[in-house]
Design a protein around this motif. Structure first.
Motif, mmCIF file in Angstrom:
data_model
loop_
_atom_site.group_PDB
_atom_site.id
_atom_site.type_symbol
_atom_site.label_atom_id
_atom_site.label_comp_id
_atom_site.label_asym_id
_atom_site.label_seq_id
_atom_site.Cartn_x
_atom_site.Cartn_y
_atom_site.Cartn_z
ATOM 1 N N LEU A 180 0.846 -1.193 0.000
ATOM 2 C CA LEU A 180 0.000 0.000 0.000
ATOM 3 C C LEU A 180 0.881 1.242 0.000
ATOM 4 N N VAL A 181 0.494 2.215 -0.819
ATOM 5 C CA VAL A 181 1.148 3.530 -0.800
ATOM 6 C C VAL A 181 0.060 4.587 -0.856
ATOM 7 N N GLU A 182 0.046 5.478 0.130
ATOM 8 C CA GLU A 182 -0.926 6.570 0.178
ATOM 9 C C GLU A 182 -0.202 7.883 0.445
ATOM 10 N N VAL A 183 -0.739 8.955 -0.138
ATOM 11 C CA VAL A 183 -0.147 10.286 0.038
ATOM 12 C C VAL A 183 -1.199 11.226 0.606
ATOM 13 N N TYR A 184 -0.777 12.034 1.591
ATOM 14 C CA TYR A 184 -1.686 12.967 2.259
ATOM 15 C C TYR A 184 -1.088 14.363 2.272
ATOM 16 N N GLU A 185 -1.990 15.345 2.243
ATOM 17 C CA GLU A 185 -1.577 16.694 2.588
ATOM 18 C C GLU A 185 -1.064 16.674 4.030
ATOM 19 N N TYR A 186 -0.091 17.530 4.336
ATOM 20 C CA TYR A 186 0.458 17.479 5.688
ATOM 21 C C TYR A 186 0.713 18.892 6.195
ATOM 22 N N SER A 187 0.198 19.178 7.398
ATOM 23 C CA SER A 187 0.477 20.475 8.026
ATOM 24 C C SER A 187 1.802 20.381 8.747
ATOM 25 N N ASN A 188 2.301 21.489 9.249
ATOM 26 C CA ASN A 188 3.574 21.521 9.958
ATOM 27 C C ASN A 188 3.429 21.173 11.433
ATOM 28 N N GLN A 189 2.209 20.801 11.848
ATOM 29 C CA GLN A 189 1.979 20.605 13.268
ATOM 30 C C GLN A 189 2.396 19.215 13.721
ATOM 31 N N LYS A 190 2.827 19.147 14.980
ATOM 32 C CA LYS A 190 3.023 17.877 15.667
ATOM 33 C C LYS A 190 2.187 17.913 16.921
ATOM 34 N N ASN A 191 1.813 16.740 17.427
ATOM 35 C CA ASN A 191 1.031 16.743 18.657
ATOM 36 C C ASN A 191 1.925 17.037 19.853
ATOM 37 N N THR A 192 1.335 17.131 21.025
ATOM 38 C CA THR A 192 2.070 17.586 22.202
ATOM 39 C C THR A 192 3.183 16.643 22.617
ATOM 40 N N SER A 193 3.108 15.366 22.260
ATOM 41 C CA SER A 193 4.161 14.425 22.638
ATOM 42 C C SER A 193 5.332 14.454 21.677
ATOM 43 N N GLY A 194 5.227 15.224 20.619
ATOM 44 C CA GLY A 194 6.305 15.319 19.652
ATOM 45 C C GLY A 194 6.288 14.244 18.599
ATOM 46 N N LYS A 195 5.293 13.371 18.607
ATOM 47 C CA LYS A 195 5.226 12.296 17.629
ATOM 48 C C LYS A 195 4.635 12.795 16.318
ATOM 49 N N LEU A 196 4.855 12.015 15.302
ATOM 50 C CA LEU A 196 4.278 12.308 13.999
ATOM 51 C C LEU A 196 2.752 12.283 14.072
ATOM 52 N N VAL A 197 2.128 13.258 13.458
ATOM 53 C CA VAL A 197 0.662 13.292 13.422
ATOM 54 C C VAL A 197 0.167 12.173 12.512
ATOM 55 N N ASP A 198 -0.611 11.253 13.069
ATOM 56 C CA ASP A 198 -1.101 10.111 12.300
ATOM 57 C C ASP A 198 -2.566 10.234 11.909
ATOM 58 N N ASN A 199 -3.314 10.909 12.747
ATOM 59 C CA ASN A 199 -4.762 10.948 12.536
ATOM 60 C C ASN A 199 -5.145 12.055 11.561
ATOM 61 N N ILE A 200 -4.609 11.952 10.367
ATOM 62 C CA ILE A 200 -4.909 12.945 9.339
ATOM 63 C C ILE A 200 -6.254 12.591 8.703
ATOM 64 N N PRO A 201 -7.143 13.545 8.582
ATOM 65 C CA PRO A 201 -8.463 13.254 7.995
ATOM 66 C C PRO A 201 -8.341 12.673 6.599
ATOM 67 N N SER A 202 -9.225 11.755 6.296
ATOM 68 C CA SER A 202 -9.177 11.111 4.984
ATOM 69 C C SER A 202 -9.398 12.108 3.858
ATOM 70 N N ALA A 203 -10.032 13.231 4.173
ATOM 71 C CA ALA A 203 -10.253 14.263 3.156
ATOM 72 C C ALA A 203 -8.946 14.836 2.638
ATOM 73 N N MET A 204 -7.874 14.680 3.423
ATOM 74 C CA MET A 204 -6.567 15.203 3.019
ATOM 75 C C MET A 204 -5.788 14.201 2.181
ATOM 76 N N LYS A 205 -6.388 13.039 1.967
ATOM 77 C CA LYS A 205 -5.731 12.034 1.138
ATOM 78 C C LYS A 205 -5.768 12.458 -0.318
ATOM 79 N N LEU A 206 -4.639 12.313 -1.001
ATOM 80 C CA LEU A 206 -4.527 12.732 -2.398
ATOM 81 C C LEU A 206 -4.732 11.545 -3.344
ATOM 82 N N ASN A 207 -5.076 11.872 -4.561
ATOM 83 C CA ASN A 207 -5.300 10.852 -5.585
ATOM 84 C C ASN A 207 -3.950 10.471 -6.195
#
Length: 852
Positions: A93-120
């Motif tokens: 599987l390979v998927e591409v998403y729009e990505y903001s510059n934000q990280k959550n408070t623990s410093g981990k990679l933001v994983d819960n990106i809305p599916s609406a940000m998924k690119l074709n």
């Protein structure tokens, strides 16, 4: 990286890498039909900012199930493409998403990106590359997230490795099913040069830099290690645990690592609040702090010398089995092959074999990790420095003699390689394969060049320049001119001449030096010719110090050799006792400089450095039968301050051992029992056994076997083999259960020379205990005993053991054993089958089937 066979035959007693080279035949130079491939730094079209991996391991299949989340962006130009290296994988599987510059408070990679940000997006996977169409154009100011689900299948990776790194499948499952009883199941990785992409998709290039985090899910019994810090360890309730390792400072993909196994973690005193830890097998847990005990002091020394504190959040070292090279400088988590460092406290009485590789890999944390060569063409920026780090540590910890002795061996490794006619530029852009860069030039010669540079500019400028180089390029990649510019900024001097001649060219000076003294004018004349082939090597500019020893005083003069032939005049009050060319012993060169025995004697007694005394000892050894030369060698054997020179002098006394028995025998017996260095005592034991006999010698050797030193015990057993074979067999039997490799070799040697079929079980029971290349020496003695027995029983026993070794997971061992069966064993068995000796026809058929 510390490659096993590159550096020199010193701490490991291994052959120099250069010995594997060949001398090309003479050819007529022709005009090339096409331009040679220029090995430029990889073009950076995309830039990985951060990689998160979530991995699980299938031990039965030797595969890894992985999920990668990669934050990336175009490097400069707007792009809708990303190409990732991914060797031998199943891409699910390979998927591409729009990505903001934000990280959550623990410093981990933001994983819960809305599916609406998924690119074709779309992708193709071909030729070990994932070519991704991102779904839209991105500018260099825009980041995107790529998620990849994959299976890493290292056993399906197509590759060959090199002489320095014998395999390149990246991810290694060692004894995964536990079939080898003497080998702890484990997993480890090896990224250099381009093998990290065999276990995670990435831009596998040294000029790529990124932060990363790894979630490793393993059975709870296993310990894990990776780069950075263990930020979380969570039990999953099913007998597994997930460890989260985080690396918040950018480093190159080839420096990422994982280690998994039932390792024991030993924590040492921290350095400036940063953890220092060692991961070893249970058997070596009691010795870990002794093996690696100088690590903290090394970190402190290197940090102060470089003016740059150790940059990473911790420093761990892990020891693994079946490693494909010597050691690897993974960022904050160095990996060592077990054969490089493992010793018990008793074994360390004979010296710490891992000291140099430990310092080498640690120095890499600055040179290679903090600042990384931008391309493999610039590899000396990594390996030359790490090699010189060994010298710096030896000089600091053990003194100038220790450092110079170490340097002498390294230099010899370079000259051996050079003698085979394969001279190359240090920074070379036309290699055939990037693996070719890992040789005695990038390592040995480079270390010598850095020493010359230090001696030219002086210590203060040298270390200030290194500090500037590190500060300007930290967390980035660099090329050789970045180093030159740092030195020029500090010294205020144009150093193109030095870098052009030494880093950007091949060869070394070949000097002819003729000294004459003009009594009338009270002048010493040095006539110096550069004799190297100027079509292959430069006409060098050589700043050199000359020491003039006159009337008990020494005067130092700096000369600069810059022509093919030059004369230098020195005014003196009377004829010097010695004119010592290259008084600092820093110049990498070959020379012909004839001196008299009287001058060499003076040199030994008055010139201060290791190389001064070694040169004198070697010259006097050619005249050992003259009383004056003999007396100096005798003095050196007894009293030289460096143990290696005492041992050298003792060995050079061999030619006169019998004719000088009345004097030498009691002296050597005294040295054998009283010298403080076990290697010197061992060498003396061997000479005693080879040259003298009698109850006094036998009693001494028997007494020596009660020592704590394995070197002394082993040499006594072997020496007894030269003077009394029956007693040697008795000693071999006495120590036949000893596990130390040095003693094992001694026992095996005695059995191979005087044993019989009753000694075959010794070899049959022991040969499978070796987990690495140490099996080769032992196997040689086994084969010699079989040849001595010359019976079907012996040949069948050897065949049974070799067929098991052919199946070894250590590819080098397996390949060697199969070649032995085909090239050496089968022809002998075939001849014996022709004579009709019982059993040999069937054995021949079995061997033939095995080597198919």
């Amino acid at each position: 990286m510390r490659a096993v066979s590159i550096l020199f035959s010193g701490i490991f007693s291994l052959a120099t890498f250069a010995m594997l080279a060949y001398k090309p035949s003479d050819t007529i130079r022709t005009i090339p039909s096409r331009k040679a491939v220029y090995r430029a730094a990889n073009t950076r079209s995309s830039d990985i900012i951060h990689t998160k991996l979530n991995v699980k391991f299938d031990w039965n299949k030797s595969q890894m199930l992985g999920e990668a989340s990669i934050i990336a962006k175009p490097y400069f130009k707007t792009s809708d493409k990303l190409i990732l290296d991914a060797r031998g994988m199943e891409i699910q599987l390979v998927e591409v998403y729009e990505y903001s510059n934000q990280k959550n408070t623990s410093g981990k990679l933001v994983d819960n990106i809305p599916s609406a940000m998924k690119l074709n997006s779309s992708f193709t996977y071909k030729n070990d590359s994932i070519n991704i169409n991102l779904g839209r154009q991105f500018t260099s100011a825009e980041k995107y997230l790529v998620k990849i689900k994959y299976i890493a299948k290292p056993e399906e990776v197509k590759g060959f490795g090199s002489q320095a790194i014998t395999d390149d499948k990246g991810l290694y499952f060692i004894n995964p099913k536990g079939k080898e009883k003497n080998k702890m199941p484990q997993i480890w990785t090896q990224g250099e040069t381009q093998s990290s992409s065999a276990w995670f998709p990435t831009i596998d290039s040294p000029n790529e830099k990124m932060t990363n985090e790894i979630f490793m899910t393993v059975d709870d019994k296993y310990t894990t290690l990776s780069n950075g810090v263990l930020s979380e360890s969570k039990k999953n309730g099913d007998g597994t645990r997930t460890d989260h390792w985080t690396m918040d400072q950018p480093h190159s993909p080839y420096l990422l690592m994982m280690g998994v196994g039932e390792f024991k973690k030993v924590v040492d005193e921290p350095w400036n609040g940063k953890e220092i830890s060692y991961y070893v097998e249970k058997e070596y847990e009691p010795y870990a702090k002794e093996i690696f005990g100088n690590t903290k002091e090394m970190i402190e020394f290197f940090s102060k010398a470089l003016g740059t504190p150790y940059p990473w959040p911790k420093y761990s070292q892990i020891v693994v089995r079946d490693y494909v090279s010597g050691a690897m400088e993974n960022t904050s988590a160095t990996l060592h092959g077990d054969f490089m460092v493992y010793q018990t406290s008793r074994e360390m009485l004979d010296g710490k074999k891992g000291e140099d590789v430990i310092s080498h890999e640690l120095f890499h944390q600055w040179f290679g990790d903090l600042v990384t060569a931008e391309s493999w063409s610039n590899l000396p920026l990594n390996e030359s420095f790490a090699t010189y780090g060994e010298y710096l540590w030896q000089e600091y910890k053990n003194g100038r003699d220790a450092a110079d002795a170490h340097s002498y061996q390294s230099r010899a490794g370079y000259f051996t390689s050079s003698a085979y006619g394969n001279e190359v530029d240090m920074i070379r852009f036309h290699y055939n394969d990037k693996e070719d860069m890992f040789d005695a030039f990038s390592y040995n010669k480079g270390g010598q060049i850095l020493h010359m540079l230090r001696k030219y500019v002086g210590d203060e400028a040298f270390f200030a320049s290194l500090k500037l180089y590190l500060e300007k390029n930290k967390f980035k990649s660099a090329e050789i001119h970045d180093l030159r510019l740092a030195f020029e900024e500090i010294t205020g001097e144009d150093l193109n001449w030095f870098f052009n001649e030494w880093f950007l060219a091949k060869g070394h000076p070949e000097l002819e030096i003729i000294k004459t003294y003009d009594a009338a004018n009270k002048q010493v004349k040095l006539k110096i010719k550069q004799k190297q082939n100027l079509r292959e090597a430069p006409l060098y500019t050589l700043p050199v110090d000359v020491d003039l020893y006159v009337n008990g005083k020494v005067q130092r003069k700096r000369i600069i050799i810059s022509q093919s032939e030059q004369e230098f005049l020195f005014n003196v009050n009377t004829e010097p006792d010695l004119v010592n060319f290259d008084a600092e012993r820093q110049l990498l060169h070959r020379r012909r400089y004839n001196k008299t025995i009287k001058e060499y004697i003076y040199q030994y007694n008055h010139a201060p450095l290791f190389s001064d005394r070694l040169e004198a000892i070697e010259a006097l050894a050619e005249n050992v039968k003259s009383m004056e030369a003999y007396d100096v060698l005798l003095q050196a054997a007894k009293n030289d301050k460096w143990s290696g020179l005492r041992e050298t002098a003792i060995n050079y006394l061999k030619p006169v051992a019998k004719e000088k028995e009345s004097e030498l025998k009691p002296l050597l017996m005294k040295i054998a029992t009283e010298d403080k260095n076990t290697s010197v005592r061992s060498a003396t034991n061997r000479i005693l056994g080879e040259n003298y006999s009698g109850k006094d010698i036998e009693n001494l050797l028997i007494k020596q076997t009660n020592e704590q030193s394995y070197y002394v015990i082993a040499s006594a057993i072997q020496a007894m083999g030269s003077t009394n074979g029956v007693e040697a067999m008795a000693l071999a039997d006495k120590f036949s259960n000893e596990k130390n490799a040095t003693v094992t070799d001694a026992v095996a040697s005695v059995y191979s020379l005087g044993g019989s079929e009753k000694n075959l079980p010794y070899f049959q029971n022991r040969i499978h205990e070796f987990s690495d290349n140490k099996v080769f020496d032992f196997f040689y003695y086994y084969a010699e005993l079989v040849k001595r027995c010359n019976s079907y029983t012996a040949f069948q026993a050897l065949f049974n053991d070799v067929t098991q070794l052919v199946k070894s997971e250590n590819k080098g061992v397996a390949r060697f054993m199969k070649n032995f069966l085909k090239d050496e064993f089968l022809p002998v068995v075939t001849e014996k089958a022709k004579t009709g000796e019982a059993g040999f026809k069937d054995l021949k058929d079995k061997v033939t089937e095995t080597v198919k």
